[in-house]
Design a protein around this motif. Structure first.
Motif, PDB file in Angstrom:
ATOM      1  N   GLY A  91      38.963  23.660-130.237  1.00 33.37           N
ATOM      2  CA  GLY A  91      39.305  22.318-129.787  1.00 33.37           C
ATOM      3  C   GLY A  91      40.441  22.507-128.800  1.00 33.37           C
ATOM      4  N   VAL A  92      40.251  22.071-127.575  1.00 34.91           N
ATOM      5  CA  VAL A  92      41.214  22.384-126.518  1.00 34.91           C
ATOM      6  C   VAL A  92      42.604  21.854-126.860  1.00 34.91           C
ATOM      7  CG1 VAL A  92      41.798  22.021-124.092  1.00 34.91           C
ATOM      8  CG2 VAL A  92      39.422  22.475-124.740  1.00 34.91           C
ATOM      9  N   ILE A  93      42.695  20.607-127.297  1.00 33.15           N
ATOM     10  CA  ILE A  93      44.002  20.045-127.640  1.00 33.15           C
ATOM     11  C   ILE A  93      44.608  20.779-128.829  1.00 33.15           C
ATOM     12  CG2 ILE A  93      45.239  17.957-128.320  1.00 33.15           C
ATOM     13  CD1 ILE A  93      44.091  17.940-125.477  1.00 33.15           C
ATOM     14  N   ALA A  94      43.796  21.062-129.842  1.00 33.66           N
ATOM     15  CA  ALA A  94      44.281  21.814-131.007  1.00 33.66           C
ATOM     16  C   ALA A  94      44.716  23.216-130.603  1.00 33.66           C
ATOM     17  CB  ALA A  94      43.195  21.884-132.074  1.00 33.66           C
TER      18      ALA A  94
ATOM     19  N   LEU B  59      49.097  27.112-129.683  1.00 35.05           N
ATOM     20  CA  LEU B  59      49.840  27.985-128.773  1.00 35.05           C
ATOM     21  C   LEU B  59      51.324  27.648-128.782  1.00 35.05           C
ATOM     22  CD1 LEU B  59      50.021  30.040-126.417  1.00 35.05           C
ATOM     23  CD2 LEU B  59      49.486  28.142-124.869  1.00 35.05           C
ATOM     24  N   VAL B  60      51.660  26.363-128.740  1.00 35.93           N
ATOM     25  CA  VAL B  60      53.069  25.948-128.715  1.00 35.93           C
ATOM     26  C   VAL B  60      53.775  26.378-130.000  1.00 35.93           C
ATOM     27  CG1 VAL B  60      54.619  23.966-128.695  1.00 35.93           C
ATOM     28  CG2 VAL B  60      52.665  24.034-127.134  1.00 35.93           C
TER      29      VAL B  60
ATOM     30  N   LEU C  86      67.188  34.521-121.336  1.00 28.96           N
ATOM     31  CA  LEU C  86      66.112  35.190-120.614  1.00 28.96           C
ATOM     32  C   LEU C  86      64.839  35.214-121.453  1.00 28.96           C
ATOM     33  CD1 LEU C  86      65.202  36.858-118.133  1.00 28.96           C
ATOM     34  CD2 LEU C  86      65.963  38.910-119.358  1.00 28.96           C
ATOM     35  N   PHE C  87      64.968  35.489-122.748  1.00 28.55           N
ATOM     36  CA  PHE C  87      63.789  35.555-123.606  1.00 28.55           C
ATOM     37  C   PHE C  87      63.170  34.178-123.820  1.00 28.55           C
ATOM     38  CE2 PHE C  87      64.902  39.892-124.432  1.00 28.55           C
ATOM     39  CZ  PHE C  87      63.703  40.480-124.817  1.00 28.55           C
ATOM     40  N   TRP C  88      63.979  33.140-123.952  1.00 33.28           N
ATOM     41  CA  TRP C  88      63.421  31.797-124.049  1.00 33.28           C
ATOM     42  C   TRP C  88      62.662  31.442-122.776  1.00 33.28           C
ATOM     43  CZ3 TRP C  88      62.513  29.624-128.384  1.00 33.28           C
ATOM     44  CH2 TRP C  88      63.387  29.752-129.473  1.00 33.28           C
ATOM     45  N   LEU C  89      63.216  31.839-121.615  1.00 32.43           N
ATOM     46  CA  LEU C  89      62.536  31.588-120.342  1.00 32.43           C
ATOM     47  C   LEU C  89      61.217  32.345-120.280  1.00 32.43           C
ATOM     48  CD1 LEU C  89      62.461  30.454-117.457  1.00 32.43           C
ATOM     49  CD2 LEU C  89      63.799  32.451-116.727  1.00 32.43           C
ATOM     50  N   ILE C  90      61.222  33.580-120.759  1.00 31.79           N
ATOM     51  CA  ILE C  90      60.008  34.395-120.734  1.00 31.79           C
ATOM     52  C   ILE C  90      58.915  33.757-121.586  1.00 31.79           C
ATOM     53  CG2 ILE C  90      59.035  36.578-121.574  1.00 31.79           C
ATOM     54  CD1 ILE C  90      61.699  37.879-120.598  1.00 31.79           C
ATOM     55  N   PHE C  91      59.249  33.353-122.809  1.00 30.40           N
ATOM     56  CA  PHE C  91      58.233  32.762-123.685  1.00 30.40           C
ATOM     57  C   PHE C  91      57.786  31.397-123.173  1.00 30.40           C
ATOM     58  CE2 PHE C  91      59.776  35.882-126.831  1.00 30.40           C
ATOM     59  CZ  PHE C  91      58.546  36.368-127.265  1.00 30.40           C
ATOM     60  N   ALA C  92      58.684  30.641-122.559  1.00 36.17           N
ATOM     61  CA  ALA C  92      58.278  29.380-121.953  1.00 36.17           C
ATOM     62  C   ALA C  92      57.311  29.633-120.803  1.00 36.17           C
ATOM     63  CB  ALA C  92      59.508  28.610-121.462  1.00 36.17           C
ATOM     64  N   THR C  93      57.597  30.657-120.002  1.00 39.19           N
ATOM     65  CA  THR C  93      56.729  30.986-118.866  1.00 39.19           C
ATOM     66  C   THR C  93      55.343  31.395-119.331  1.00 39.19           C
ATOM     67  OG1 THR C  93      58.648  31.714-117.564  1.00 39.19           O
ATOM     68  CG2 THR C  93      56.473  32.465-116.836  1.00 39.19           C
ATOM     69  N   THR C  94      55.270  32.313-120.296  1.00 35.81           N
ATOM     70  CA  THR C  94      53.966  32.774-120.770  1.00 35.81           C
ATOM     71  C   THR C  94      53.203  31.639-121.463  1.00 35.81           C
ATOM     72  OG1 THR C  94      54.997  33.610-122.814  1.00 35.81           O
ATOM     73  CG2 THR C  94      54.687  35.167-121.006  1.00 35.81           C
ATOM     74  N   SER C  95      53.903  30.756-122.168  1.00 35.63           N
ATOM     75  CA  SER C  95      53.233  29.638-122.844  1.00 35.63           C
ATOM     76  C   SER C  95      52.598  28.689-121.838  1.00 35.63           C
ATOM     77  CB  SER C  95      54.224  28.879-123.734  1.00 35.63           C
ATOM     78  OG  SER C  95      54.733  29.705-124.756  1.00 35.63           O
TER      79      SER C  95
ATOM     80  N   ILE D 198      51.682  29.475-118.750  1.00 33.61           N
ATOM     81  CA  ILE D 198      50.568  30.205-118.127  1.00 33.61           C
ATOM     82  C   ILE D 198      49.341  30.157-119.020  1.00 33.61           C
ATOM     83  CG2 ILE D 198      49.743  32.484-117.431  1.00 33.61           C
ATOM     84  CD1 ILE D 198      52.611  33.121-116.547  1.00 33.61           C
ATOM     85  N   TYR D 199      49.516  30.531-120.296  1.00 31.45           N
ATOM     86  CA  TYR D 199      48.383  30.560-121.219  1.00 31.45           C
ATOM     87  C   TYR D 199      47.803  29.161-121.441  1.00 31.45           C
ATOM     88  CZ  TYR D 199      49.904  35.292-122.530  1.00 31.45           C
ATOM     89  OH  TYR D 199      50.257  36.616-122.517  1.00 31.45           O
ATOM     90  N   GLY D 200      48.687  28.165-121.580  1.00 33.88           N
ATOM     91  CA  GLY D 200      48.221  26.815-121.848  1.00 33.88           C
ATOM     92  C   GLY D 200      47.400  26.247-120.711  1.00 33.88           C
ATOM     93  N   VAL D 201      47.926  26.340-119.494  1.00 38.82           N
ATOM     94  CA  VAL D 201      47.220  25.792-118.335  1.00 38.82           C
ATOM     95  C   VAL D 201      45.919  26.554-118.083  1.00 38.82           C
ATOM     96  CG1 VAL D 201      47.359  25.334-115.859  1.00 38.82           C
ATOM     97  CG2 VAL D 201      49.361  24.958-117.312  1.00 38.82           C
TER      98      VAL D 201
END
Length: 485
Positions: free
Chosen positions: A50-53, A58-59, A293-302, A304-307
């Motif tokens: 389910g795309v929304i799920a 992921l979040v 830096l690590f919070w920025l990294i995980f926000a960036t990858t999230s 990317i993966y989400g979109v």
């Protein structure tokens, strides 16, 4: 209290001898390590959960996996304080405070952190689990390159034959002329990545930054392509009839437990970096803001993966492949524009190019852990010859295995179990024990990376329980059908 300030404990000559890079380059290195081939399965599991799920999963997973990464920084800083005292690098002074920090001239592998805070048994258990996980992870990259290259390069001469995707379905390895082409492609891949694995991270700076930029360009292009094609109704990819009583609305707004259980290891594997944190952060020259830096990294990858997961899943729908880039093989044939064919070839080949940057990092980390296993003393500085041979061995062995075994679906599942221990369970134990030990020894455990939002024992307990639950859930998924459709 004890003075553990960096100014009194790090010789200038030692610090100058260490090759360092900026936080931006560190950001590129870490992004390269995380965004390997893990993103390939995101659209597939989003569509079948389910795309929304899938986005919600992921979040939650990304937040849960980022917290132990911050703990690892805290534990490294506390280990440095203990190491300063035990190695007599500082003198006791009851009027001075303890200062926790991560130094550039002192390297702590996570296996050593486990040995310091969890004892010899804890360190040994962790080392065995992570070496298994890393070895299988490196093993998986061989078939990624070998399959893509042997299926798209016109290797039709002598005993060689260009492969097709059917040659790799349900077999240990391809046969006859396809196997020869596959093995040759693995050799080509080894010629590139093995020498890179023998270099220091600083010496790979240009390669890593270039591949990081290329990765963002390719993933962004897939996102834009999916959006434009969906809006314009382009159906250039092979269509698959939906199962009976299945609707697009159900796949976008609904929820399937079978798909959810398969999503957990895919998302966690896509965000996994904890075992590599010491090796990746040591050369960063400004460590004051590593937490941010690590919070920025995980926000960036999230993001990317989400979109990517949403756009590719909604566009490809029922035809989405377990490795989403393989869907673009449909538009490499004649009958499509030359520009589209060239682009499609690049997308199909991209994962094998992508692992060119991640593979050397994994080999270096494995070699560092094995070196610590044999020396048992992090202060023993091995000669360049030993370091090079050690890295050569651990860069070569997984590729030799991948020549004889290319079907790693089930091994990939089992590789997830030690990964969960490394991402959630061991970091929780390390955080708890390191805080207790430093409070008892120094009267404080607060580091530059400590936060009241993520460092408390309540959060530690929640993350530990979360790790246990998803480990059990993933084990249950072993007995479910592999296909989620």
């Amino acid at each position: 209290m004890l003075d553990l300030s960096s100014s009194s404990s790090m010789p200038r000559s030692a610090a100058a001898a260490v090759k360092t890079y900026s936080p931006f380059v560190g950001f590129c290195f870490i992004i390269n390590y995380i965004v390997g081939t893990g993103f390939l399965g995101i659209p597939y599991v989003f569509w079948n959960t389910g795309v929304i799920a899938g986005v919600a999963t992921l979040v939650v997973i990304s937040m849960a996996i980022a917290i132990p990464a911050i703990w690892t920084l805290e534990v490294m800083a506390r280990a440095q304080a203990i190491d300063d005292v035990d190695s007599s690098r500082v003198q006791a002074d009851s009027e001075m405070k303890a200062v926790f920090r991560i130094e550039t001239d002192r390297h702590f592998e996570v296996s050593e952190l486990c040995r310091i805070f969890l004892g010899r048994v804890g360190g040994a258990v962790y080392l065995v689990l992570i070496l298994i996980y890393l070895f299988i992870g490196q093993w998986l990259t061989g078939p990624v390159a070998g399959t893509a290259w042997s299926s798209n390069l016109p290797l039709n001469f002598g005993t060689f034959r260009q492969c097709s995707q059917a040659d790799f379905n349900g077999v240990l390895h391809p046969s006859d002329g396809c196997w020869n082409s596959y093995a040759l492609c693995i050799l080509f891949f080894a010629i590139i990545v093995v020498p890179l694995s023998c270099l220091d991270l600083k010496e790979q700076e240009i390669v890593q930054v270039t591949l990081s930029i290329t990765r963002f360009v390719v993933i962004t292009s897939i996102i834009i392509y999916s959006i434009v094609a969906e809006v314009k109704g382009y159906k250039g990819h092979e269509s698959v009839d939906p199962p009976p009583n299945s609707t697009v609305k159900e796949h976008v707004l609904g929820f399937k437990m079978n798909g959810f259980l398969a999503t957990l290891p895919v998302v966690i594997y896509a965000q996994m970096l904890h075992v590599a944190i010491p090796s990746l952060v040591q050369p960063i020259n400004d460590k004051r803001h590593l937490g941010r830096l690590f919070w920025l990294i995980f926000a960036t990858t999230s993001v990317i993966y989400g979109v990517l997961g949403v756009t590719a899943a909604v566009y490809l729908k029922y035809s989405v492949n377990e490795q989403c880039t393989l869907n673009w093989a449909d538009t490499t044939s004649s009958g499509h524009s030359m520009l589209l064919r060239v682009y499609s070839y690049f997308v199909v080949i991209f994962p094998s190019l992508d692992v060119l940057s991640a593979y050397p990092l994994g080999a270096i980390i494995m070699a560092n852990m094995v070196e610590y296993l044999f020396t048992g003393n992090p202060r023993v500085q091995s000669g360049r010859f030993f370091v090079t041979v050690n890295r050569f061995v651990w860069a070569t062995l997984p590729l030799i295995c991948s020549v004889y075994l290319s079907d790693l679906v089930e091994l990939d599942k089992f590789a997830g179990l030690p990964a969960f221990c490394a991402a959630f369970i061991f970091p929780a134990f390390l955080q708890w024990r390191s805080v207790k030990m430093c409070q008892n020894r120094f009267g404080t455990s607060i580091t530059p990376y400590t936060s009241r939002w993520v460092s408390g024992f309540g959060v530690v307990g929640v993350v530990f329980a979360f790790g246990v639950v998803i480990t059990i859930a993933t084990f249950v998924s072993f007995f479910l059908p592999h296909s989620l459709a």
